[in-house]
Design a protein around this motif. Sequence first.
Motif, mmCIF file in Angstrom:
data_model
loop_
_atom_site.group_PDB
_atom_site.id
_atom_site.type_symbol
_atom_site.label_atom_id
_atom_site.label_comp_id
_atom_site.label_asym_id
_atom_site.label_seq_id
_atom_site.Cartn_x
_atom_site.Cartn_y
_atom_site.Cartn_z
ATOM 1 N N ALA A 83 0.852 -1.191 0.000
ATOM 2 C CA ALA A 83 0.000 0.000 0.000
ATOM 3 C C ALA A 83 0.881 1.231 0.000
ATOM 4 C CB ALA A 83 -0.921 0.011 1.232
ATOM 5 N N ASN A 105 -3.700 0.522 -3.364
ATOM 6 C CA ASN A 105 -4.328 -0.009 -2.144
ATOM 7 C C ASN A 105 -5.638 -0.750 -2.406
ATOM 8 O OD1 ASN A 105 -2.327 1.743 -1.319
ATOM 9 N ND2 ASN A 105 -3.586 2.919 0.091
ATOM 10 N N TYR A 146 -6.829 7.416 1.913
ATOM 11 C CA TYR A 146 -6.191 6.193 2.441
ATOM 12 C C TYR A 146 -7.218 5.348 3.202
ATOM 13 C CZ TYR A 146 -3.143 3.215 5.282
ATOM 14 O OH TYR A 146 -2.554 2.128 5.899
ATOM 15 N N LYS A 150 -8.829 1.559 2.373
ATOM 16 C CA LYS A 150 -8.737 0.443 3.323
ATOM 17 C C LYS A 150 -10.137 -0.071 3.689
ATOM 18 C CE LYS A 150 -4.312 -0.037 3.648
ATOM 19 N NZ LYS A 150 -3.693 -1.291 3.199
#
Length: 236
Positions: A83, A105, A146, A150
């Motif tokens: 990532a 990611n 981010y 995730k």
Amino acid sequence: MDLYSGKTALVTGATRGVGRIIAEHFLSEGASVIGFARGEPSLTAAAYHHVQVDLADPMAIQKAFLGLHKQITRLDIVVNNAAVLTSQYAMIMPPAAAQAMVNVNLLAPFIVSREAAKFMRKSKWGRIINIGSMAVSLEPIGDSVYAATKAGLSTLANVMAKEFGPMNVTCNTLGITAIESDMLSQLPRDKIDAIIAGLPVPRFATAADILNVVDFFAAEASSYVTAQTVFLGGVN
Ligand SMILES: NC(=O)c1ccc[n+]([C@@H]2O[C@H](COP(=O)([O-])OP(=O)(O)OC[C@H]3O[C@@H](n4cnc5c(N)ncnc54)[C@H](OP(=O)(O)O)[C@@H]3O)[C@@H](O)[C@H]2O)c1
């Protein structure tokens, strides 16, 4: 007998940090390991095969798998670990950095999992493990993209769990907390310390904490454990 004798595992981002910890663990437990990263290999074991690939490039991933089909006949375990992180207020986040996080990611784990499932379908056995983050729950300032990538990893795993379940392939996500690595060193230490202090178990993650859950998800006995996200440290 070693835990992973006869198994072949693919770990993305195997050159450093968490990915290297996981790759070394698989090797020490008897697996053959394929590592994906842009850089040179940092592991030299006979059972380790390194593929230099930029996971930001979907075509490059497809090409890497074409190469793998010539070299291996089975792929049992995949850990989507690689990532990138750019932590920045949304108003000033460079679009290219946001795009890189989406590509590496989220999109790369989708392509890697899909390509891996083509191997797993043949052997009717597989374990796909995504490395997520406490950022999903904590939603820190600066981590909008981010954390979203995730969060998307869990959704990806949960839908794939349904699609791949009939092939005896499980898909799960491990949301880790802070552990020393190049990625962590990009962030202000006082910000990390404040986050850690607020956790139910207020300490950094260790390699053993991570490997414990990886082994659980990868275990033969975990064939009925799928579409789950486990967070370390009491994050929920
Ligand atoms: N460390 C933490 O505190 C923490 C906390 C929560 C979650 N996580 C998650 O844990 C996982 C591992 O993080 P880490 O801290 O070990 O990161 P890291 O130290 O920055 O290592 C990242 C790995 O991914 C590879 N990688 C990065 N971009 C790539 C690309 N475009 N193509 C191919 N490989 C690429 C890197 O190799 P190359 O540079 O050679 O390509 C490296 O091997 C990540 O999913 C991260 O989000 C980490």
